[in-house]
Design a protein around this motif. Structure first.
Motif, PDB file in Angstrom:
ATOM      1  N   ASP A   1      36.217  41.111  46.155  1.00 31.12           N
ATOM      2  CA  ASP A   1      36.627  39.898  46.844  1.00 31.12           C
ATOM      3  C   ASP A   1      37.872  39.337  46.177  1.00 31.12           C
ATOM      4  O   ASP A   1      38.517  39.989  45.372  1.00 31.12           O
ATOM      5  CB  ASP A   1      35.498  38.872  46.840  1.00 31.12           C
ATOM      6  CG  ASP A   1      34.988  38.618  45.421  1.00 31.12           C
ATOM      7  OD1 ASP A   1      35.740  38.881  44.460  1.00 31.12           O
ATOM      8  OD2 ASP A   1      33.848  38.144  45.283  1.00 31.12           O
ATOM      9  N   GLY A   2      38.197  38.099  46.519  1.00 22.91           N
ATOM     10  CA  GLY A   2      39.405  37.483  45.976  1.00 22.91           C
ATOM     11  C   GLY A   2      39.367  37.279  44.478  1.00 22.91           C
ATOM     12  O   GLY A   2      40.404  37.123  43.842  1.00 22.91           O
ATOM     13  N   ASN A   3      38.153  37.268  43.879  1.00 26.95           N
ATOM     14  CA  ASN A   3      38.049  37.063  42.436  1.00 26.95           C
ATOM     15  C   ASN A   3      38.200  38.353  41.640  1.00 26.95           C
ATOM     16  O   ASN A   3      38.387  38.314  40.428  1.00 26.95           O
ATOM     17  CB  ASN A   3      36.694  36.426  42.096  1.00 26.95           C
ATOM     18  CG  ASN A   3      36.571  35.024  42.656  1.00 26.95           C
ATOM     19  OD1 ASN A   3      37.538  34.285  42.669  1.00 26.95           O
ATOM     20  ND2 ASN A   3      35.391  34.668  43.134  1.00 26.95           N
ATOM     21  N   SER A   4      38.081  39.487  42.291  1.00 25.56           N
ATOM     22  CA  SER A   4      38.130  40.757  41.588  1.00 25.56           C
ATOM     23  C   SER A   4      39.567  41.253  41.483  1.00 25.56           C
ATOM     24  O   SER A   4      40.392  41.031  42.375  1.00 25.56           O
ATOM     25  CB  SER A   4      37.274  41.790  42.319  1.00 25.56           C
ATOM     26  OG  SER A   4      37.426  43.064  41.726  1.00 25.56           O
ATOM     27  N   ALA A   5      39.863  41.955  40.371  1.00 20.15           N
ATOM     28  CA  ALA A   5      41.187  42.551  40.202  1.00 20.15           C
ATOM     29  C   ALA A   5      41.336  43.810  41.038  1.00 20.15           C
ATOM     30  O   ALA A   5      42.453  44.296  41.233  1.00 20.15           O
ATOM     31  CB  ALA A   5      41.415  42.876  38.726  1.00 20.15           C
ATOM     32  N   VAL A   6      40.229  44.341  41.541  1.00 20.96           N
ATOM     33  CA  VAL A   6      40.272  45.578  42.313  1.00 20.96           C
ATOM     34  C   VAL A   6      40.661  45.274  43.761  1.00 20.96           C
ATOM     35  O   VAL A   6      40.012  44.457  44.413  1.00 20.96           O
ATOM     36  CB  VAL A   6      38.902  46.287  42.277  1.00 20.96           C
ATOM     37  CG1 VAL A   6      38.957  47.602  43.034  1.00 20.96           C
ATOM     38  CG2 VAL A   6      38.461  46.513  40.839  1.00 20.96           C
ATOM     39  N   PRO A   7      41.713  45.926  44.279  1.00 18.11           N
ATOM     40  CA  PRO A   7      42.089  45.694  45.682  1.00 18.11           C
ATOM     41  C   PRO A   7      41.147  46.449  46.618  1.00 18.11           C
ATOM     42  O   PRO A   7      40.126  47.004  46.196  1.00 18.11           O
ATOM     43  CB  PRO A   7      43.513  46.247  45.746  1.00 18.11           C
ATOM     44  CG  PRO A   7      43.537  47.332  44.718  1.00 18.11           C
ATOM     45  CD  PRO A   7      42.607  46.873  43.617  1.00 18.11           C
ATOM     46  N   ARG A   8      41.494  46.496  47.893  1.00 21.63           N
ATOM     47  CA  ARG A   8      40.695  47.256  48.846  1.00 21.63           C
ATOM     48  C   ARG A   8      40.710  48.734  48.449  1.00 21.63           C
ATOM     49  O   ARG A   8      41.712  49.269  47.965  1.00 21.63           O
ATOM     50  CB  ARG A   8      41.263  47.072  50.255  1.00 21.63           C
ATOM     51  CG  ARG A   8      41.292  45.617  50.733  1.00 21.63           C
ATOM     52  CD  ARG A   8      39.905  45.103  51.033  1.00 21.63           C
ATOM     53  NE  ARG A   8      39.308  45.789  52.165  1.00 21.63           N
ATOM     54  CZ  ARG A   8      39.514  45.467  53.436  1.00 21.63           C
ATOM     55  NH1 ARG A   8      40.303  44.449  53.742  1.00 21.63           N
ATOM     56  NH2 ARG A   8      38.933  46.139  54.405  1.00 21.63           N
ATOM     57  N   ILE A   9      39.596  49.417  48.678  1.00 17.99           N
ATOM     58  CA  ILE A   9      39.420  50.787  48.208  1.00 17.99           C
ATOM     59  C   ILE A   9      40.502  51.743  48.738  1.00 17.99           C
ATOM     60  O   ILE A   9      41.010  52.579  47.970  1.00 17.99           O
ATOM     61  CB  ILE A   9      38.011  51.293  48.559  1.00 17.99           C
ATOM     62  CG1 ILE A   9      36.961  50.485  47.789  1.00 17.99           C
ATOM     63  CG2 ILE A   9      37.872  52.772  48.245  1.00 17.99           C
ATOM     64  CD1 ILE A   9      37.134  50.527  46.279  1.00 17.99           C
TER      65      ILE A   9
ATOM     66  N   LEU B   1      35.216  32.198  32.620  1.00 14.73           N
ATOM     67  CA  LEU B   1      34.286  33.033  31.853  1.00 14.73           C
ATOM     68  C   LEU B   1      33.629  34.098  32.727  1.00 14.73           C
ATOM     69  O   LEU B   1      32.555  34.601  32.416  1.00 14.73           O
ATOM     70  CB  LEU B   1      33.208  32.163  31.209  1.00 14.73           C
ATOM     71  CG  LEU B   1      33.714  31.077  30.254  1.00 14.73           C
ATOM     72  CD1 LEU B   1      32.555  30.236  29.754  1.00 14.73           C
ATOM     73  CD2 LEU B   1      34.475  31.682  29.079  1.00 14.73           C
ATOM     74  N   ARG B   2      34.291  34.434  33.820  1.00 18.07           N
ATOM     75  CA  ARG B   2      33.715  35.383  34.777  1.00 18.07           C
ATOM     76  C   ARG B   2      33.453  36.738  34.134  1.00 18.07           C
ATOM     77  O   ARG B   2      34.273  37.254  33.374  1.00 18.07           O
ATOM     78  CB  ARG B   2      34.654  35.572  35.977  1.00 18.07           C
ATOM     79  CG  ARG B   2      34.055  36.392  37.104  1.00 18.07           C
ATOM     80  CD  ARG B   2      34.973  36.432  38.296  1.00 18.07           C
ATOM     81  NE  ARG B   2      36.143  37.243  38.065  1.00 18.07           N
ATOM     82  CZ  ARG B   2      36.187  38.573  38.208  1.00 18.07           C
ATOM     83  NH1 ARG B   2      35.090  39.225  38.549  1.00 18.07           N
ATOM     84  NH2 ARG B   2      37.302  39.238  38.008  1.00 18.07           N
TER      85      ARG B   2
END
Length: 647
Positions: free
Chosen positions: A393-401, A346-347
């Protein structure tokens, strides 16, 4: 008054005092019944909590006595419920006051249990205290104790407590049929004690039992889901969905059922439950995120992008929480179930994270114009301080900028906006320049290294080296994209310059050791660097061909074949370079060799190894040899002519 001996007699609650306490308790419950549906319910909860605590302290100011214990335990029950309701947050720790209440029951019965733990104390009280008037308040207090233990995931303690409660009522009645869940069977077997009019409750024990059943099924379903026992998890979550809970919790349960069905390989069932979640509570936005994930798994890109677009719009509106249609309760299912797996499912997803997913999916699906629009929107959000809003972080779908910038450059290239792609890459190059050491050594080892460094220092050194390799890969990829962009603009000399800078950067990495195996933790980064080197060699070689510098092109293609033996693109470019150098016999021999090799491998080389980062996919597509058929015809004509001359 004092006795004749002059000693103070033990004070006992008088009948009038008990009546006053009971009347006060009734008044507090009545006030809550009137106020709980109003707008000032939160303030009333805090006031009631404080007043019930004061009342409990007054009662406990006197030694424990059997006549006052039913009232005392009922006041304790109501006080605990208001404590939960006033905080309105997940239950943690021990239930304040329950242990003292049990000890006062034993004290009034002439027993003690100070040295017992809470679980053992419950066993002693329920087995030894047989006073009829105490059974109902003890059972209600036991249900509250079970709620606290359930919130702490002490399922064994809950099952043991309800076993005691059930056997206290009916020694032969507590049992679990084969195939039934033991904990749920124990809770359902418990007979709710009747509620007396003289001792009213702020929440009935019957409602509390229903909430415990729902929470127990929900919690166990989540545990089985985390353990990978999906059929069992699905069954328990279905049990929870049929239980007593608010619309908000029902939507969460449906969301978990959808995720469980997806793990079971049943995407249509997953979609059905996720849609039910949204129908029950349209603000259960994690369900919409999982809908997009299921459509992605099914390959239905249009539906996936539609779901992500709806999610992005809904997150942007940020509506108020939906009101539940259920009566308001102090003890609720959501206060008892709080596990890491539920938090993960539920993040909350930030709008910018969903915007990135839209950009990424469009780029992967070849919808270049849409991808460019979404990436540029995302980059504008970056300038507004996105890094402080999204957990990268590891939970986000966004990779390193830097990877996002490179993906945006890739989209711009494919859209024909080559100058814009060059500008975006320049941003990556300038920001990573100072983060890369002049020389970066990567050791190769046969076994675990015998190192005198402590574990923490070794891990820190490895992490720093990994970060340096990532920065080097981003900077080199920036030059690589610029090289291809200049090539598309017809500026071959500038393209050669950028490809050469890319290759020069990669010379910073030095491999040392026996050459048997890279350190496993750095292997992915090293593989990406090797692929960038290969792409730069192919790119520079093609531009050398455009400039008529065929010998230099041949060297680059030879090096590229050393990096990736048997690669069709490198082999084809090598043959073309030989052909342009008028070394036709060598070209024909190499062409025959690679043709036989490709037939033998039957295309198995394609797709081997780890998947490429998304920002390199377009470069790989540009490296494909475009003139396979004309070159093959020329060589075949040459071979036929040579055969005729020989005959």
């Amino acid at each position: 008054r004092r006795s004749d001996a002059g000693t103070e007699p033990e004070p006992k609650p008088e009948r009038g005092c008990l009546q006053a306490w009971a009347a006060h308790s009734q008044a507090l419950v009545g006030r809550w019944t009137t106020a709980r549906c109003g707008g000032e319910a939160r303030q009333v909860r805090r006031q009631q909590r404080d007043e019930f605590r004061e009342l409990l302290l007054s009662i406990r100011g006197l030694p424990a006595a059997l006549p006052a214990l039913p009232l005392e335990l009922t006041v304790l029950y109501n006080a605990l419920l208001f404590t939960v309701g006033a905080s309105d947050s997940a239950i943690k720790g021990e239930a304040e006051g329950i242990r003292q209440g049990l000890l006062r029951v034993l004290e009034a019965c002439g027993a003690c249990g100070q040295d017992l733990g809470t679980e053992e104390l419950w066993g002693k009280v329920l087995q030894e205290v047989t006073v009829e008037e105490l059974q109902a308040p003890l059972h209600r207090l036991g249900a509250l104790q079970a709620a606290w233990w359930l919130a702490a995931s002490r399922l064994g303690s809950v099952a043991a407590l309800f076993h005691l409660l059930s056997t206290a009522e009916d020694p032969g009645g507590a049992h679990c049929s084969e195939g039934q869940n033991k904990l749920l069977s124990m809770i359902k077997a418990w007979q709710v004690p009747p509620e007396g009019a003289s001792l009213p409750l702020v929440q009935s024990a019957k409602d509390l039992k229903e909430i415990l059943c729902t929470a127990a099924a929900f919690l166990q379903g989540l545990q089985e889901l985390e353990a990978g026992n999906f059929p069992t998890a699905f069954s328990l979550l279905q049990e929870a969905a049929g239980g007593f809970c608010s619309k908000k919790i029902l939507a969460q349960i449906y969301t978990c059922l959808g995720c469980c069905a997806q793990q079971m390989g049943k995407p249509q069932t997953a979609l059905q439950h996720l849609k039910w979640a949204l129908q029950v509570d349209f603000q259960c936005l994690p369900a919409l995120f999982h809908v997009a994930a299921v459509y992605h798994e099914l390959g239905e890109t249009d539906a996936e992008l539609q779901a992500l677009t709806l999610l992005y719009e809904a997150l942007g509106k940020n509506p108020p929480s939906a009101a539940s249609s259920s009566p308001y309760f102090l003890m609720r299912t959501e206060l008892l179930v709080h596990t890491p797996v539920l938090t993960s499912l539920l993040r909350h997803h930030h709008p910018s994270e969903v915007k990135y997913l839209l950009a990424q999916r469009c780029l992967q699906d070849g919808r270049v114009a849409d991808a460019v629009e979404h990436y540029l929107d995302f980059l504008s959000l970056l300038r507004e301080g996105l890094q402080e809003q999204v957990p990268l972080d590891g939970n986000s779908a966004v990779p390193r900028i830097p990877e996002v910038f490179l993906e945006a450059a890739s989209a711009l290239e494919q859209a024909g906006r080559h100058q814009d792609a060059i500008t975006v890459c320049e941003e990556v190059i300038s920001r990573t320049t100072d983060l890369i050491p002049r020389v970066l050594q990567v050791e190769e080892r046969l076994e675990q290294p015998e190192c005198s460094l402590p574990g923490a220092e070794l891990a820190g050194e490895l992490s720093q080296k990994k970060e340096s390799l990532c920065c080097l890969a981003w900077r080199a990829a920036g030059y690589l994209h610029q090289g291809w962009a200049w090539a598309k603009l017809g500026e071959s000399k500038e393209a050669v310059t950028q490809f050469s800078r890319c290759l020069s950067d990669l010379l910073r990495v030095q491999l040392h050791g026996s050459g048997v195996r890279q350190t496993e933790n750095l292997q992915p980064e090293v593989e990406v660097l090797q692929k960038i080197r290969w792409l730069a060699l192919i790119g520079r070689g093609t531009q050398f061909l455009e400039l008529g510098r065929h010998k230099q092109a041949l060297l680059d293609f030879q090096y590229s074949l050393q990096l990736s033996p048997g690669d069709p693109a490198a082999a084809s470019y090598l043959v073309q370079a030989l052909w342009k150098l008028n070394r036709k016999q060598e070209a024909a021999a190499q062409w025959q060799k690679f043709s036989q090799s490709c037939r033998g491998e039957d295309g198995q080389q394609q797709g081997q190894g780890r998947p490429l980062p998304l920002y390199l996919v377009s470069c790989l597509e540009q490296a494909v040899f475009p003139h396979s058929e004309p070159l093959a015809r020329s060589i075949q004509d040459y071979l036929r002519a040579a055969a005729q001359d020989t005959s």
